[in-house]
Design an enzyme around this catalytic site. Structure first.
Site, PDB file in Angstrom:
ATOM      1  CB  SER A 204       1.393   2.552   2.364  1.00 15.61           C
ATOM      2  OG  SER A 204       0.713   1.336   2.360  1.00 15.61           O
ATOM      3  CG  ASP A 310      -5.782   2.607   6.453  1.00 15.77           C
ATOM      4  OD1 ASP A 310      -6.093   1.649   5.707  1.00 15.77           O
ATOM      5  OD2 ASP A 310      -4.695   3.197   6.390  1.00 15.77           O
ATOM      6  CG  HIS A 341      -4.036   3.026   2.788  1.00 14.67           C
ATOM      7  ND1 HIS A 341      -3.396   2.795   3.981  1.00 14.67           N
ATOM      8  CD2 HIS A 341      -3.114   2.752   1.816  1.00 14.67           C
ATOM      9  CE1 HIS A 341      -2.149   2.389   3.751  1.00 14.67           C
ATOM     10  NE2 HIS A 341      -1.958   2.368   2.441  1.00 14.67           N
TER      11      HIS A 341
END
Length: 647
Positions: A204, A310, A341
């Protein structure tokens, strides 16, 4: 009876085994380590003591004064490194994760934070990197980005301060920056133990920083492993002008800033808000945070991992970065999962640790293990079932132009018209469930049942010529596989994984840092349709991203926008559908009006990367027919799961 020589050999072996038990791995292998490092049989081995590792913090001068206090900012680099190499003069490489989350939000499936002992020394590191790699001869360095945890400065969300604060540590490890023993004052600290080779990793925001630092071309950065990472911050908040989130980067900065820096960073937050206008325009602030534009500067190899579902860091992020790296000739590899994610440690743990081990051994220790010659792409087809390709997009992929006709997706030219009225309460799940039923909020272009599998590999695009009835309009385009399948439940809380009660261990532990993590398994769902690629746009940006224009009702506007990268096989017997509609509820924000939109299909088309070309598609495709199909949903019918956090 054994000979005297054989008895002596047996006794010697027993004594050696006893020494290994009593002295521990580092002492038992000390002689071999001094001669050859940790590498045996083509891989680094866990021969150093994790319990006795050096744990320290160095504050690195970034040369910036982001918080305007008259002193250059120092960022905290927390270090765990094996003690033994320095005693023999051996220098070692670094695995580095630069993050804003070490005190506010945590890392990994268990949201782990950094911990410190009574003297302020690092005691517990999130994730398994230190537990596993320190005994194998690596240092692990976890960096607090500017303005977070124990670092000075201000968070600027992927901008110069974020990237410089991480790059400064790479520079320090290579003797080009100054580190200190304290946040203020202190003595200079030189990294005499480091050999200058650095690999950055992270999920991320952390992986985004790895991309951004790589795009600076900093010497010494040998490889990056971005997981679910951003390549352009504009495309995190906007999609061709359409707002994906109602907030701005200032909100994200405020969520991660430390209390010690917040009071001095209001000016930075104001600049972040001003640079991300609600109209979706491309600004200088977004340009600063576009790493794709600097892909030609990347010197490091790239091991990219992303979930194809995602809906937080959306899939255009990996596909545009991958394409830019390919054009720059960067050595690279990719894993694409069915998850949302999610870190690969939680969806393919054993294979991930083994592959990452080989990757770092090759690029940081110089081990000739052949990992660079293996398959370029691993793709999850069904839960826990993977295929591999020597290149990606897959060999034989041809970008094919398909025409749109009322109800039909065809290899012939488009013709006719179609239309819809924006309904902000409806989403892609509802559209797909109603693919075989006419509803006013969408229009569907589909094939009949395919006679052979059709594989889409890469990112596509769509051109629409749209006439709105009002002065604003949003457009959504989604590709749907119409047919039954078992998929990871990416819209559930775990985004495709479920966390189990048992633990497995990956490396060595101490009282303050366990190497044991909760196990996970695939969380699956049975569906009747699968959305596998998406794209969104604001029609007011038809002329470009630099300005948003008020539309003239009744006027036709051409616009082309991307469909996110994917790798999906539509099986024989299933049908492929393209759904075009307005607001995709939960995934883009609606326009200020509720337009009816008419599409000129003769001046509209779909471009898809098809393996082997469009052979399975008929030239004249009948509209989809059949019973209404269930699709994967969570919550009330027609409600999509919207990610609430970036991490």
């Amino acid at each position: 009876m054994a000979s005297r020589t054989r008895l002596l050999a047996i006794v010697t072996a027993l004594l050696a085994a006893l020494a290994a038990t009593l002295l521990g791995p580092a002492a038992a292998h000390a002689g071999a380590v001094g001669a050859t490092g940790t590498v045996r049989d083509g891989a680094s081995q866990p021969v150093y003591s994790y319990a006795d590792a050096v744990r320290e913090t160095v504050w690195v001068d970034t040369g910036l004064d982001g918080d305007g206090n008259g002193r250059t900012d120092r960022v905290a680099a927390d270090i765990v490194r094996p003690r033994e190499p320095a005693t023999t003069g051996r220098r070692i490489p670094v695995i580095m994760d630069a993050s804003p989350y070490y005190s506010c939000c945590g890392r990994g499936n268990e949201s782990q934070l950094k911990t410190y002992d009574a003297q302020g020394r690092p005691a517990g590191f999130p994730l398994f990197y230190d537990n596993y790699f320190v005994p194998r001869g690596y240092a692990v360095v976890l960096v607090d980005l500017s303005g977070t945890n124990r670092s000075d400065g201000c968070v600027d969300v992927g901008g110069p301060a974020d990237i410089t604060s991480a790059r400064a540590v790479v520079d320090w490890l290579n003797g080009r920056a100054t580190g200190y023993s304290a946040r203020t004052g202190g003595s200079a600290v030189a990294p005499g133990w480091a050999d200058g080779s650095v690999g950055m990793i992270g999920k991320s925001w952390d992986g985004t920083i790895a991309n951004g630092v790589a795009a600076t071309g900093v010497p010494g950065l040998k490889t990056v492993v971005p997981i679910s990472a951003i390549s352009s911050w504009y495309d995190y908040y906007r999609s061709d002008g359409a707002p994906l989130y109602s907030g701005t980067p200032a909100n994200l900065a405020g969520a991660v800033e430390s209390s010690a820096t917040r009071a001095r960073c209001t000016a930075v937050q104001k600049r972040l808000a001003a640079g991300s206008p609600a109209n979706g325009n491309w600004t200088a602030m977004w340009q600063q945070r576009d790493y794709v534009a600097s892909a030609a500067s990347v010197r490091a190899s790239v091991f990219l991992v992303h979930g194809m579902q995602d809906l937080n860091v959306r899939d255009v992020q990996f596909s545009q970065w991958w394409s830019a790296l390919a054009q720059a000739g960067v050595e690279r590899r990719i894993w694409l999962s069915q998850t949302g994610h999610v870190d690969p440690f939680d969806f393919r743990r054993g294979a991930w640790v083994d592959t990452l081990h080989a990757w770092f051994d090759h690029y940081l220790l110089g081990v000739d293990n052949g990992v660079q010659n293996g398959p370029v792409a691993d793709v999850e087809r069904t839960p826990d079932q993977w295929t591999q390709d020597r290149t990606w997009p897959a060999p034989g992929t041809v970008t094919s132009t398909l025409g749109l006709r009322p109800g039909a997706l065809t290899t012939a030219a488009g013709s006719g018209t179609a239309g819809f009225t924006d309904d902000p309460a409806r989403d892609e799940n509802a559209w797909a469930a109603d693919a075989d039923r006419s509803t006013p909020d969408k229009t569907v272009f589909g094939t009949g049942p395919l006679t052979a599998p059709l594989r889409v590999s890469g990112g596509g695009s769509i051109t629409l010529t749209a006439t709105p009835s009002t002065r604003s309009a949003r457009l959504s385009a989604v590709l749907v596989d119409l047919g039954p399948a078992t998929v990871r439940d990416y819209q559930a809380a775990g985004e495709g994984i479920t966390t189990l009660a048992g633990r497995s261990c990956w490396g060595d532990s101490t009282a303050g840092d366990s190497a044991c993590y909760l196990d996970t398994a695939a969380d699956t769902a049975q569906v009747g349709a699968t959305v596998f690629s998406r794209g969104w746009a604001d029609l007011g940006h038809y002329a470009g991203l630099d300005r948003s224009l008020a539309l003239t009702p009744g006027t036709a506007y051409p616009i082309t926008f991307d469909l996110a990268g994917t790798d999906h096989v539509v099986p024989a017997g299933h049908r492929l559908a393209l759904i075009v509609a307005g607001t995709d509820h939960g995934l883009i924000d609606p326009p200020s009006t509720r337009p009816a939109v008419r599409l000129d299909l003769a001046r509209s088309s779909l471009r898809l990367p098809l393996v082997g070309g469009p052979g399975p598609l008929p030239q004249q495709a009948a509209p989809p027919t059949g019973a209404e199909l269930p699709v994967l949903t969570t919550g009330p019918a027609g409600t999509a799961a919207r990610p609430e956090t970036f991490r």
